[in-house]
Motif scaffolding. Structure first.
Motif: not given
Length: 96
Positions: A84-85, A4-5, A91-96
């Motif tokens: 990773p998924v 993921a990193y 991460i994607d949830q936090l970015k929105h």
């Protein structure tokens, strides 16, 4: 986490930090040398982890938003907890 990193390492809105509560210096050093984490590692005592982060089980993963609020938390002993998924989804949830 390393996978993921690799996906997010150039994203300025994402940071990774490993926090160790291992009290054995030699064991921690061996583990870090073996794992070769590409992100920073901090160290605190188990008591501090319990007081500051509510940690009563390790390993755990915390997903913190830009306001420093823990929005998601997973128990690292889950077989898919750091896939990773799954990490990418959080991460994607936090970015929105």
């Amino acid at each position: 986490m390393k996978s993921a990193y690799a996906t997010y390492q150039n994203d300025p809105g994402v940071q990774f930090l490993l926090v160790s509560i291992d009290e054995d210096d030699k064991r921690l050093k061996r583990y870090l040398n073996e794992m070769k984490f590409p992100f920073p590692v901090a160290r605190i005592t188990a008591a501090q982890a319990g007081q500051r982060m509510g940690v009563d089980n390790t390993p755990m993963t915390f997903y913190v938003d830009r306001k420093r609020v823990v929005r998601y938390q997973t128990n690292g002993s889950e077989s898919h907890g750091d896939s990773p998924v799954r990490v990418g989804w959080f991460i994607d949830q936090l970015k929105h």
